[in-house]
Design an enzyme around this catalytic site. Structure first.
Site, PDB file in Angstrom:
ATOM      1  N   ALA A  80      44.672  -0.102  77.202  1.00 24.95           N
ATOM      2  CA  ALA A  80      43.639  -1.037  76.905  1.00 24.95           C
ATOM      3  C   ALA A  80      43.571  -1.791  75.648  1.00 24.95           C
ATOM      4  O   ALA A  80      44.690  -1.609  74.941  1.00 24.95           O
ATOM      5  CB  ALA A  80      42.028   0.072  76.310  1.00 24.95           C
ATOM      6  N   GLY A 131      45.712   3.159  78.810  1.00 22.59           N
ATOM      7  CA  GLY A 131      45.063   2.732  79.923  1.00 22.59           C
ATOM      8  C   GLY A 131      45.659   2.332  81.235  1.00 22.59           C
ATOM      9  O   GLY A 131      45.192   2.371  82.320  1.00 22.59           O
ATOM     10  N   GLU A 161      46.424   5.579  82.650  1.00 23.63           N
ATOM     11  CA  GLU A 161      45.246   6.086  83.342  1.00 23.63           C
ATOM     12  C   GLU A 161      44.745   5.455  84.777  1.00 23.63           C
ATOM     13  O   GLU A 161      44.270   5.935  85.664  1.00 23.63           O
ATOM     14  CB  GLU A 161      43.988   5.977  82.154  1.00 23.63           C
ATOM     15  CG  GLU A 161      44.223   6.908  81.281  1.00 23.63           C
ATOM     16  CD  GLU A 161      43.336   6.743  80.062  1.00 23.63           C
ATOM     17  OE1 GLU A 161      43.346   5.745  79.458  1.00 23.63           O
ATOM     18  OE2 GLU A 161      42.595   7.733  79.620  1.00 23.63           O
ATOM     19  N   GLU A 194      47.637   7.295  72.712  1.00 20.57           N
ATOM     20  CA  GLU A 194      46.176   6.853  71.958  1.00 20.57           C
ATOM     21  C   GLU A 194      46.169   7.803  70.673  1.00 20.57           C
ATOM     22  O   GLU A 194      45.631   7.399  69.688  1.00 20.57           O
ATOM     23  CB  GLU A 194      44.874   7.536  72.787  1.00 20.57           C
ATOM     24  CG  GLU A 194      44.897   6.437  73.860  1.00 20.57           C
ATOM     25  CD  GLU A 194      45.439   6.764  75.147  1.00 20.57           C
ATOM     26  OE1 GLU A 194      46.558   7.491  75.210  1.00 20.57           O
ATOM     27  OE2 GLU A 194      45.299   6.330  76.013  1.00 20.57           O
TER      28      GLU A 194
HETATM   29  N1  COA Z   1      46.251  -4.004  73.296  1.00 20.17           N
HETATM   30  C1  COA Z   1      46.424  -5.225  73.171  1.00 20.17           C
HETATM   31  N2  COA Z   1      47.492  -6.097  72.893  1.00 20.17           N
HETATM   32  C2  COA Z   1      48.645  -5.670  73.584  1.00 20.17           C
HETATM   33  C3  COA Z   1      48.703  -4.251  73.781  1.00 20.17           C
HETATM   34  C4  COA Z   1      47.309  -3.477  74.016  1.00 20.17           C
HETATM   35  N3  COA Z   1      47.253  -2.356  74.378  1.00 20.17           N
HETATM   36  N4  COA Z   1      50.044  -3.933  74.121  1.00 20.17           N
HETATM   37  C5  COA Z   1      50.623  -5.031  74.077  1.00 20.17           C
HETATM   38  N5  COA Z   1      49.928  -5.910  73.393  1.00 20.17           N
HETATM   39  C6  COA Z   1      50.464  -7.247  73.009  1.00 20.17           C
HETATM   40  C7  COA Z   1      50.934  -7.348  71.638  1.00 20.17           C
HETATM   41  O1  COA Z   1      50.030  -7.351  70.690  1.00 20.17           O
HETATM   42  C8  COA Z   1      51.554  -8.680  71.606  1.00 20.17           C
HETATM   43  O2  COA Z   1      50.680  -9.821  71.426  1.00 20.17           O
HETATM   44  P1  COA Z   1      51.034 -10.974  70.297  1.00 20.17           P
HETATM   45  O3  COA Z   1      52.481 -11.428  70.834  1.00 20.17           O
HETATM   46  O4  COA Z   1      49.908 -11.733  70.394  1.00 20.17           O
HETATM   47  O5  COA Z   1      51.263 -10.154  69.045  1.00 20.17           O
HETATM   48  C9  COA Z   1      52.248  -8.677  73.024  1.00 20.17           C
HETATM   49  O6  COA Z   1      51.241  -7.733  73.854  1.00 20.17           O
HETATM   50  C10 COA Z   1      53.712  -8.132  73.318  1.00 20.17           C
HETATM   51  O7  COA Z   1      53.757  -6.841  72.703  1.00 20.17           O
HETATM   52  P2  COA Z   1      54.980  -6.430  71.916  1.00 20.17           P
HETATM   53  O8  COA Z   1      54.203  -5.213  70.978  1.00 20.17           O
HETATM   54  O9  COA Z   1      55.116  -7.676  70.820  1.00 20.17           O
HETATM   55  O10 COA Z   1      56.118  -5.986  72.456  1.00 20.17           O
HETATM   56  P3  COA Z   1      57.212  -4.953  72.328  1.00 20.17           P
HETATM   57  O11 COA Z   1      58.239  -5.038  73.321  1.00 20.17           O
HETATM   58  O12 COA Z   1      57.609  -5.169  70.892  1.00 20.17           O
HETATM   59  O13 COA Z   1      56.324  -3.400  72.455  1.00 20.17           O
HETATM   60  C11 COA Z   1      55.138  -1.826  73.610  1.00 20.17           C
HETATM   61  C12 COA Z   1      55.868  -3.064  73.566  1.00 20.17           C
HETATM   62  C13 COA Z   1      54.241  -1.480  74.846  1.00 20.17           C
HETATM   63  C14 COA Z   1      55.815  -0.568  73.145  1.00 20.17           C
HETATM   64  C15 COA Z   1      53.853  -2.151  72.467  1.00 20.17           C
HETATM   65  O14 COA Z   1      53.432  -3.472  72.962  1.00 20.17           O
HETATM   66  C16 COA Z   1      52.839  -1.214  72.492  1.00 20.17           C
HETATM   67  O15 COA Z   1      52.985  -0.101  71.630  1.00 20.17           O
HETATM   68  N6  COA Z   1      51.627  -1.312  72.939  1.00 20.17           N
HETATM   69  C17 COA Z   1      50.640  -0.574  72.739  1.00 20.17           C
HETATM   70  C18 COA Z   1      50.506   0.643  73.661  1.00 20.17           C
HETATM   71  C19 COA Z   1      49.507   1.407  73.526  1.00 20.17           C
HETATM   72  O16 COA Z   1      49.352   2.017  72.379  1.00 20.17           O
HETATM   73  N7  COA Z   1      48.690   1.545  74.256  1.00 20.17           N
HETATM   74  C20 COA Z   1      47.254   2.533  74.170  1.00 20.17           C
HETATM   75  C21 COA Z   1      46.442   1.437  74.022  1.00 20.17           C
HETATM   76  S1  COA Z   1      44.647   2.770  74.060  1.00 20.17           S
END
Ligand code: COA
Length: 262
Positions: free
Chosen positions: A66, A112, A115, A135
């Protein structure tokens, strides 16, 4: 009306819906959930669509969850509404589609994203996929059906462990295959080929029977519903369809069935 965050393509009865926010790793904001709701409604109503594939844009992520940026400042009421609204519009909607939906998990499927994949009828993953429910590391729990659907897929103990570990509980594609979260793992460049092969084999079967099978299997997971009884009802209803007449006639006439979904 065109979509902003989705790409929708059709080929031979297979509709592919691609979530297209690759710079945000296809995170599900509300606009995207609304568009998916609309795309699913359209696909369900369109008789030319026999099977759906849902995937994410780019080589890195299916859906990274999400949209955290969108909900970071929500109140209790807004959080509750986010979960309820999302479950209704997208996650329960996918699960209860009248035609098979395959998730093509092409990278991160987190929160999400996992999910959504679990709401699809089954999943195929690319070998770089990573799946998890991070989460609790954000101070929240899975709110789009993850606490229920993961436990159903892998059992309560494994689900508890994955949820408790948050980001550290992420599993790779091969482990997801062993756990039964995904049905197949293939090299990333073969993911859509594999999904399309499965979808075209499914699309040869009776749409009315496929819809009945989805309802019967899902019934077993609905509280208060007798799945066996639902199976009897759905089985019986099949006998009144043109597809049943066509399928049985084709068998006896030693020819391929040509199902219309009537
Ligand atoms: N919501 C909003 N933005 C997200 C996102 C999310 N769930 N997951 C990734 N993004 C965005 C990042 O903020 C970044 O945007 P920006 O460049 O504008 O800052 C872009 O996507 C790229 O992500 P980034 O974190 O730089 O890539 P990474 O390769 O370093 O890491 C992940 C990849 C997937 C490990 C990391 O993005 C992450 O942990 N995301 C969240 C996962 C999460 O907790 N999901 C559950 C949400 S309830």
């Amino acid at each position: 009306m065109p979509y902003t965050n989705l790409l929708v393509t059709d080929a031979d009865g297979i509709r592919t819906i691609t979530i297209n926010r690759p710079d945000q790793l296809n995170a599900l904001n509300r606009a995207t959930i609304d568009e998916l709701d609309r795309a699913l409604t359209e696909a369900d109503a369109d008789k030319s669509v026999r099977v759906l594939i849902i995937t994410g844009s780019g080589a890195k992520a299916f859906v990274a969850g999400a949209d955290i940026k969108e909900f970071a400042h929500f109140s209790i009421e807004e959080g509750r509404a986010l979960s309820a609204d999302g479950q209704k519009k997208l996650f329960n909607h996918v699960e209860n589609m009248s035609k098979p939906v395959i998730a093509a998990v092409n990278g991160f499927a987190l929160g999400g994203g996992l999910e959504l994949a679990m709401s699809c009828h089954f999943r195929v993953a690319s070998d770089n996929a990573k799946l998890g429910l991070p989460e609790v590391g954000l101070g929240v729990i899975p709110g789009y059906g993850g606490t229920q659907r993961l436990a159903r897929l892998v059992g309560k103990g494994k689900a508890m462990e994955m949820i408790f570990l948050g980001g550290a509980g992420m599993i790779k594609a091969e482990e997801a295959l062993q756990w039964g979260v995904v049905n197949h793992v293939v090299p990333q460049d073969q993911l859509m080929t594999k999904c399309n092969e499965l979808a075209s084999a499914i699309a040869k079967n009776s749409p009315t029977a496929l819809g009945a099978a989805i309802r019967a299997v899902n019934a077993g997971y609905e509280p208060g519903v007798n799945g066996m009884q639902r199976e009897i009802e759905e089985f019986g209803k099949c006998f009144g369809t043109a597809d049943f007449k066509e399928g049985t006639s084709a068998f006896m006439e030693k020819r391929k069935a040509n199902f219309t979904g009537a």
